[in-house]
Design an enzyme around this catalytic site. Structure first.
Site, mmCIF file in Angstrom:
data_model
loop_
_atom_site.group_PDB
_atom_site.id
_atom_site.type_symbol
_atom_site.label_atom_id
_atom_site.label_comp_id
_atom_site.label_asym_id
_atom_site.label_seq_id
_atom_site.Cartn_x
_atom_site.Cartn_y
_atom_site.Cartn_z
ATOM 1 N N GLU A 64 2.768 -0.419 -4.706
ATOM 2 C CA GLU A 64 3.675 -1.071 -3.765
ATOM 3 C C GLU A 64 2.966 -1.586 -2.520
ATOM 4 O O GLU A 64 3.505 -1.538 -1.417
ATOM 5 C CB GLU A 64 4.852 -0.145 -3.390
ATOM 6 C CG GLU A 64 5.810 0.077 -4.551
ATOM 7 C CD GLU A 64 7.185 0.591 -4.125
ATOM 8 O OE1 GLU A 64 7.468 0.616 -2.912
ATOM 9 O OE2 GLU A 64 7.968 0.957 -5.017
ATOM 10 N N HIS B 120 7.000 8.770 -0.665
ATOM 11 C CA HIS B 120 6.369 9.452 -1.790
ATOM 12 C C HIS B 120 5.316 10.426 -1.284
ATOM 13 O O HIS B 120 4.707 10.208 -0.225
ATOM 14 C CB HIS B 120 5.692 8.454 -2.737
ATOM 15 C CG HIS B 120 6.639 7.680 -3.592
ATOM 16 N ND1 HIS B 120 6.698 7.811 -4.959
ATOM 17 C CD2 HIS B 120 7.584 6.753 -3.273
ATOM 18 C CE1 HIS B 120 7.614 6.988 -5.450
ATOM 19 N NE2 HIS B 120 8.166 6.341 -4.442
#
Length: 662
Positions: free
Chosen positions: A369, A646
């Site tokens: 990402e 995350h």
């Protein structure tokens, strides 16, 4: 295979691409800011809590017409730029390869010679993380903001964590040749004031991490390290960036506390600070990218961690050579704690921990990402202080080779301390929904990690991927896993220059990592859990389909709680996820058909340790037959607290000569 150092084959196309993007960018930026102004994060909402309720509304009322007017003005130029930009993507290369040009910081060739000097094998450390570097308006839907500043801070934290020293503990006791996690923690962090537990033998002190500042130059061969190595005991084959701790057996394993004895040895020259002063310095910090020198996730701060860095001072007496043969080398990263290092399964062959820092001497980094191109540049600049080789801006754009239009790249980024020999990228053709707008795929790399005395190359393979994200797309993810295995087999075949009879290359490891967007415990993910990928690749955290090991925790944080005090700093997040109640409060948990995936309020009974969707896998197939690959350490990392939703994971593999059959 030629590695592409520029996105286009010639300067004319590069200049034309820059011109077209220059026409598009104002419209893109204004649209991004316009949407972002209507999507506040929970942190911004709390900051506005003390302000008059009409102040933000007034700002929006003023800025919105301005953004809209400028957007309308820039739109015709953006359309012209788009007409030029879109066809150019058919000639664009799938990645950009960047190599550090500062020769004073280059050490890749030096690392290749370490294998020859090592007769007992070599360890390699891998890490993967989803960093959520989307355009700011889109990142806010994950409750993170200011993508450009976050990218710089993420890179700074990673390189500072990876460049810290590594501890090696030697035990000189003829009768006790092991050190447990609990005993190590008690040595560096004695409980209570019992002076009997503070014997006088080895001169180890417990310090705060302010005494180590991250190497901002990126060089692991600083003057301090050179002086320390020259002044200390020489250990052949040991890294110069290593702390050596010797524990003698004459005093029943007790260790002195120089602070109690007045023997403070500060090798870095940083001033001593009390816990109260450290706590005071944390006040007023934002839990995100705005943390500066007091950032608890950076090693160049005075409050980097509540965990300790162990400093070593020379012993007063000569070393008894009769005990040399009984010494046990114990490798551990800095800052281990009892609750973190303790093995819940006594049969586990490797160490596992929850760490507030990235592993020392990190060799390979795979990120997902990294969609925003400007953020990728800032991240690359920071990572180049530590990693010599980086591949970024991986993916394709427009309609090149695909039936759907791709607005953004794959988001993959790879960084390495070792030379990259070959690289290949493939885009998943079956993306659905919003995922179809990005060129999610897989990046395959071949790296050289050494050579044999016979000048045979020693290589390794690393694969990084990001699968379909939308819930319920089980079939799509399974198809992508099938493609992943096929592409990897083709890549290894096409890049191999060896034959069985005359091996020119020896394969040391084959690692696969990334955000797979399914966990091993959700009943909705049973199809992925039973995929054939897990028959070839080993997951250190997994017992079998639907069952993780007790110490494995989830890697997906609940976005709503990112800025809560319990998880907004690396230390706090580490402490929180160590406890079962903390995990239930701030991690996303496995879903089932009978329970919604939403975690609003973060209450209710939840089983397990959270959704673990970020994977680090390895295989022993296709490697050099005489070598043995074992997991040495596995870590869940909290250093990026407040910067992404995350938890990064890391794995250290030991490649050594296999044991001969009796």
């Amino acid at each position: 295979m030629v590695l592409y150092t520029s996105p286009f084959p010639n300067g004319f196309l590069s200049a034309l691409h820059s011109f077209s993007w220059g026409l598009i960018f104002p419209c893109y930026w204004l649209g991004d800011r316009l949407v972002a102004s209507f999507v506040p994060t929970t942190y911004e909402k709390r900051q506005r809590g003390d302000d008059p309720c009409y102040f933000h509304a007034l700002c929006v009322i003023i800025t919105t017409p301005i953004y809209l007017a400028l957007l309308v003005v820039s739109l015709p130029f953006a359309l012209i730029g788009f007409v030029l930009w879109s066809p150019l993507q058919s000639a664009r290369r799938p990645y950009i390869y960047s190599r550090l040009q500062d020769k004073s910081q280059i050490n890749g060739s030096t690392l290749l010679t370490e294998w020859k000097a090592s007769s007992n094998g070599k360890s390699f450390c891998f890490s993967t993380a989803n960093v959520c570097l989307l355009p700011d308006s889109l990142a806010r839907f994950n409750n993170v903001f200011n993508t450009q500043a976050r990218a710089k801070e993420i890179g700074r934290r990673i390189r500072n964590g990876a460049s810290r020293p590594q501890i090696k503990i030697y035990i000189d006791s003829p009768t006790n040749t092991s050190i447990s996690a609990a005993s190590f923690s008690s040595l560096v962090s004695p409980q209570g004031g019992d002076s009997n537990n503070r014997a006088v033998n080895a001169g180890i002190k417990r310090t705060t991490s302010m005494e180590y500042k991250g190497d901002n130059s990126g060089s692991n061969n600083s003057e301090d390290n050179k002086e320390a190595k020259a002044g200390g005991e020489a250990n052949e084959g040991e890294d110069g960036n290593t702390c050596i701790v010797r524990i003698g057996g004459e005093d029943n394993g007790h260790i002195s506390d120089p602070e109690a004895d007045g023997q403070v040895n500060n090798n870095r020259g940083a001033p001593d600070r009390s816990p109260e002063a450290e706590a005071e310095s944390l006040k007023g910090q934002t839990p995100n990218h705005k943390q500066k020198e007091g950032d608890s996730g950076s090693l160049d701060s005075y409050t980097a961690s509540r965990e300790s860095l162990v400093k070593v001072r020379a012993g007063d007496g000569p070393v008894d050579q009769s005990t040399v043969n009984s010494k046990l080398l114990y490798k551990a990263s800095l800052m281990k704690k009892t609750s973190v290092r303790k093995k819940r399964n006594t049969d586990e062959p490797f160490d596992h921990e929850i760490s507030a820092f990235f592993p020392a001497n990190l060799d390979f980094l795979c990120l997902q990402e990294v969609f925003d191109k400007r953020a990728a540049e800032k991240l690359k600049e920071q990572l180049h202080h530590y990693f010599e080789y980086i591949l970024y801006d991986v993916g394709v754009y427009s309609c090149h080779g695909h039936c759907t239009f791709k607005f953004v790249n794959s988001g993959l980024l790879f960084a390495s301390r070792y030379p990259v020999m070959d690289a290949a990228y493939h885009c998943y053709p079956n993306g659905k929904g919003t995922d179809s707008l990005s060129s999610k795929g897989a990046l395959f790399l071949k790296v050289q990690v050494g050579s044999t005395p016979q000048d045979q190359r020693i290589v390794g393979y690393i694969s990084c991927t990001h699968l379909q994200a939308l819930a319920g797309d089980t079939t799509v993810r399974c198809e992508q896993l099938d493609l992943l295995q096929d592409w990897l087999a083709d890549f290894r075949k096409s890049t191999s220059s060896s034959s069985t009879a005359n091996p020119e290359e020896l394969v040391a490891f084959d690692v696969l990592c990334g955000d797979l967007n399914f966990d091993n415990c959700s009943s909705d993910d049973k199809l992925e859990q039973q995929h054939s990928l897990f028959t070839r690749y080993k997951d250190p955290c997994r017992i079998g389909p639907g069952e993780d090991k007790p110490w494995a925790i989830g890697t997906l944080l609940d976005p709503e709680g990112l800025y809560d005090e319990e998880v907004c700093t690396p230390d706090n997040l580490q402490k929180t996820v160590e406890s079962e109640d903390g995990r239930k409060g701030f991690l996303v948990f496995p879903t089932s058909k009978s329970h919604a995936s939403s975690q609003k309020g973060r209450k209710g009974a939840r089983k397990g340790n959270g959704r673990r969707i970020d994977y680090m896998l390895y295989t022993e197939e296709g490697l050099y037959l005489e070598w043995k690959v074992e997991v040495e350490e596995f870590s869940f990392i909290t250093q990026l607290a407040g910067l992404t939703d995350h938890l990064p994971v890391a794995m250290r593999l030991m490649v050594s000569m296999g044991e001969e059959d009796p």
